[in-house]
Design a protein around this motif. Structure first.
Motif, mmCIF file in Angstrom:
data_model
loop_
_atom_site.group_PDB
_atom_site.id
_atom_site.type_symbol
_atom_site.label_atom_id
_atom_site.label_comp_id
_atom_site.label_asym_id
_atom_site.label_seq_id
_atom_site.Cartn_x
_atom_site.Cartn_y
_atom_site.Cartn_z
ATOM 1 N N LYS A 114 -13.684 0.776 -15.779
ATOM 2 C CA LYS A 114 -12.313 0.745 -16.285
ATOM 3 C C LYS A 114 -11.874 2.153 -16.667
ATOM 4 C CE LYS A 114 -12.303 -3.933 -18.184
ATOM 5 N NZ LYS A 114 -12.260 -4.752 -19.415
ATOM 6 N N PRO A 115 -10.720 2.555 -16.183
ATOM 7 C CA PRO A 115 -10.226 3.900 -16.492
ATOM 8 C C PRO A 115 -9.820 4.035 -17.957
ATOM 9 C CG PRO A 115 -9.016 2.895 -14.680
ATOM 10 C CD PRO A 115 -9.883 1.848 -15.260
ATOM 11 N N GLY A 116 -9.744 5.278 -18.409
ATOM 12 C CA GLY A 116 -9.443 5.545 -19.805
ATOM 13 C C GLY A 116 -7.980 5.701 -20.139
ATOM 14 N N ASN A 117 -7.117 5.882 -19.122
ATOM 15 C CA ASN A 117 -5.697 6.043 -19.436
ATOM 16 C C ASN A 117 -4.833 5.265 -18.442
ATOM 17 O OD1 ASN A 117 -4.786 7.759 -17.187
ATOM 18 N ND2 ASN A 117 -6.036 9.362 -18.139
ATOM 19 N N TYR A 118 -3.564 5.152 -18.783
ATOM 20 C CA TYR A 118 -2.626 4.337 -18.021
ATOM 21 C C TYR A 118 -2.491 4.806 -16.574
ATOM 22 C CZ TYR A 118 1.645 1.771 -16.932
ATOM 23 O OH TYR A 118 2.563 0.934 -16.355
ATOM 24 N N GLN A 119 -2.317 6.100 -16.363
ATOM 25 C CA GLN A 119 -2.122 6.629 -15.009
ATOM 26 C C GLN A 119 -3.338 6.361 -14.126
ATOM 27 O OE1 GLN A 119 1.007 6.676 -15.111
ATOM 28 N NE2 GLN A 119 1.340 8.628 -14.104
ATOM 29 N N GLU A 120 -4.517 6.594 -14.671
ATOM 30 C CA GLU A 120 -5.734 6.333 -13.902
ATOM 31 C C GLU A 120 -5.860 4.848 -13.590
ATOM 32 O OE1 GLU A 120 -9.048 7.846 -16.122
ATOM 33 O OE2 GLU A 120 -8.403 9.918 -15.918
ATOM 34 N N TYR A 121 -5.522 4.002 -14.563
ATOM 35 C CA TYR A 121 -5.602 2.552 -14.361
ATOM 36 C C TYR A 121 -4.634 2.115 -13.259
ATOM 37 C CZ TYR A 121 -7.015 -2.107 -16.050
ATOM 38 O OH TYR A 121 -7.557 -3.355 -16.170
ATOM 39 N N MET A 122 -3.410 2.651 -13.266
ATOM 40 C CA MET A 122 -2.443 2.327 -12.210
ATOM 41 C C MET A 122 -2.985 2.731 -10.841
ATOM 42 S SD MET A 122 0.323 0.692 -12.979
ATOM 43 C CE MET A 122 1.650 1.101 -11.861
ATOM 44 N N HIS A 123 -3.598 3.902 -10.769
ATOM 45 C CA HIS A 123 -4.171 4.359 -9.496
ATOM 46 C C HIS A 123 -5.305 3.434 -9.047
ATOM 47 C CE1 HIS A 123 -5.511 6.972 -6.294
ATOM 48 N NE2 HIS A 123 -6.719 6.936 -6.815
ATOM 49 N N VAL A 124 -6.163 3.048 -9.971
ATOM 50 C CA VAL A 124 -7.270 2.146 -9.637
ATOM 51 C C VAL A 124 -6.731 0.811 -9.128
ATOM 52 C CG1 VAL A 124 -9.118 0.739 -10.669
ATOM 53 C CG2 VAL A 124 -9.033 3.198 -11.091
ATOM 54 N N LEU A 125 -5.752 0.244 -9.816
ATOM 55 C CA LEU A 125 -5.203 -1.047 -9.388
ATOM 56 C C LEU A 125 -4.484 -0.944 -8.050
ATOM 57 C CD1 LEU A 125 -3.998 -2.774 -12.669
ATOM 58 C CD2 LEU A 125 -6.109 -3.113 -11.381
ATOM 59 N N GLU A 126 -3.807 0.149 -7.811
ATOM 60 C CA GLU A 126 -3.154 0.339 -6.504
ATOM 61 C C GLU A 126 -4.202 0.410 -5.395
ATOM 62 O OE1 GLU A 126 -0.931 0.890 -3.205
ATOM 63 O OE2 GLU A 126 -0.325 0.045 -5.115
ATOM 64 N N THR A 127 -5.286 1.100 -5.655
ATOM 65 C CA THR A 127 -6.358 1.204 -4.663
ATOM 66 C C THR A 127 -6.994 -0.160 -4.412
ATOM 67 O OG1 THR A 127 -6.775 3.480 -5.363
ATOM 68 C CG2 THR A 127 -8.522 2.383 -4.118
ATOM 69 N N ILE A 128 -7.245 -0.901 -5.481
ATOM 70 C CA ILE A 128 -7.803 -2.256 -5.343
ATOM 71 C C ILE A 128 -6.849 -3.130 -4.540
ATOM 72 C CG2 ILE A 128 -8.359 -4.365 -6.623
ATOM 73 C CD1 ILE A 128 -9.454 -2.505 -8.876
ATOM 74 N N ARG A 129 -5.582 -3.096 -4.897
ATOM 75 C CA ARG A 129 -4.588 -3.910 -4.196
ATOM 76 C C ARG A 129 -4.514 -3.537 -2.716
ATOM 77 N NH1 ARG A 129 -0.282 -3.775 -1.746
ATOM 78 N NH2 ARG A 129 0.021 -1.567 -2.094
ATOM 79 N N ALA A 130 -4.441 -2.255 -2.417
ATOM 80 C CA ALA A 130 -4.332 -1.811 -1.028
ATOM 81 C C ALA A 130 -5.563 -2.218 -0.224
ATOM 82 C CB ALA A 130 -4.142 -0.291 -0.975
ATOM 83 N N TYR A 131 -6.728 -2.125 -0.820
ATOM 84 C CA TYR A 131 -7.964 -2.471 -0.121
ATOM 85 C C TYR A 131 -8.064 -3.974 0.122
ATOM 86 C CZ TYR A 131 -12.926 -2.772 1.008
ATOM 87 O OH TYR A 131 -14.119 -3.035 1.631
ATOM 88 N N TRP A 132 -7.927 -4.761 -0.940
ATOM 89 C CA TRP A 132 -8.146 -6.203 -0.826
ATOM 90 C C TRP A 132 -6.969 -6.945 -0.212
ATOM 91 C CZ3 TRP A 132 -12.869 -7.729 -0.796
ATOM 92 C CH2 TRP A 132 -13.829 -6.994 -1.494
ATOM 93 N N ARG A 133 -5.768 -6.404 -0.318
ATOM 94 C CA ARG A 133 -4.586 -7.070 0.241
ATOM 95 C C ARG A 133 -4.202 -6.541 1.617
ATOM 96 N NH1 ARG A 133 -1.327 -10.914 -0.507
ATOM 97 N NH2 ARG A 133 0.557 -9.743 -0.805
ATOM 98 N N GLY A 134 -4.697 -5.356 1.975
ATOM 99 C CA GLY A 134 -4.238 -4.779 3.219
ATOM 100 C C GLY A 134 -5.323 -4.426 4.210
ATOM 101 N N LEU A 135 -6.363 -3.792 3.743
ATOM 102 C CA LEU A 135 -7.359 -3.246 4.648
ATOM 103 C C LEU A 135 -8.377 -4.273 5.139
ATOM 104 C CD1 LEU A 135 -8.363 -0.675 6.023
ATOM 105 C CD2 LEU A 135 -9.757 -0.234 3.993
ATOM 106 N N VAL A 136 -8.964 -5.024 4.240
ATOM 107 C CA VAL A 136 -10.046 -5.937 4.631
ATOM 108 C C VAL A 136 -9.502 -7.299 5.043
ATOM 109 C CG1 VAL A 136 -11.737 -4.817 3.145
ATOM 110 C CG2 VAL A 136 -10.500 -6.783 2.300
ATOM 111 N N ARG A 137 -10.296 -8.004 5.811
ATOM 112 C CA ARG A 137 -9.986 -9.385 6.178
ATOM 113 C C ARG A 137 -10.932 -10.282 5.391
ATOM 114 N NH1 ARG A 137 -6.020 -7.546 7.051
ATOM 115 N NH2 ARG A 137 -5.195 -6.848 9.012
#
Length: 151
Positions: free
Chosen positions: A114-137
């Motif tokens: 878990k990231p320590g600040n809001y900006q890092e957390y937003m980046h982590v969630l965007e990466t998770i979303r892009a990976y699990w919702r877009g890249l992988v099947r």
């Protein structure tokens, strides 16, 4: 007809963390339906008796929880044929190598601290979303279960 929302099961005991996760994810993608439970025991109950159409496509799991922690949950869920193929992403404050190694031994799909600040957390969630919702099947578990029953 629009596709069904992406189903995500969030297993997190801290209500403030769960609400932050849900709010930040909703800012990025309105088509993700998050079901929140507070521990591994509640997660198992949810997975074993799902509402039709709500079986999660991804489980986001905290490790340090009361009643049934994340490691105990993983031990049990990976023994259940109908749900063991659901990918599990650990999102934990623990950076301890033992927790990380043990979680991968329990067949998780990824481990994020878990990231320590809001900006890092937003980046982590965007990466998770892009990976699990877009890249992988991901497998359609409803179809897999129906095909097992038909055999």
């Amino acid at each position: 007809m629009s596709p069904a929302p992406f189903q995500l099961l969030l297993v997190e005991d801290e209500l403030a963390d769960a609400l932050l996760f849900q709010d930040m994810l909703a800012e990025q993608d309105q088509d993700i339906q998050v079901h929140h439970v507070q521990n591994g025991q509640e997660a198992l109950a949810y997975l074993c008796d799902p509402v039709p159409g709500s079986r999660p496509q991804l489980i986001v799991l905290d490790l340090n929880m009361p009643i049934m922690n994340g490691h105990e949950f993983l031990e049990r869920v990976k023994m259940l044929p109908d749900v063991r193929s659901i990918p599990v992403l650990v999102l934990s404050t623990s950076e301890h190598p033992t927790d990380i190694h043990r979680a991968y031994d329990q067949h998780i799909s990824g481990y994020v601290v878990k990231p320590g600040n809001y900006q890092e957390y937003m980046h982590v969630l965007e990466t998770i979303r892009a990976y699990w919702r877009g890249l992988v099947r991901l497998p359609n578990l409803e179809e897999v279960i129906q095909s097992r029953v038909a055999r």
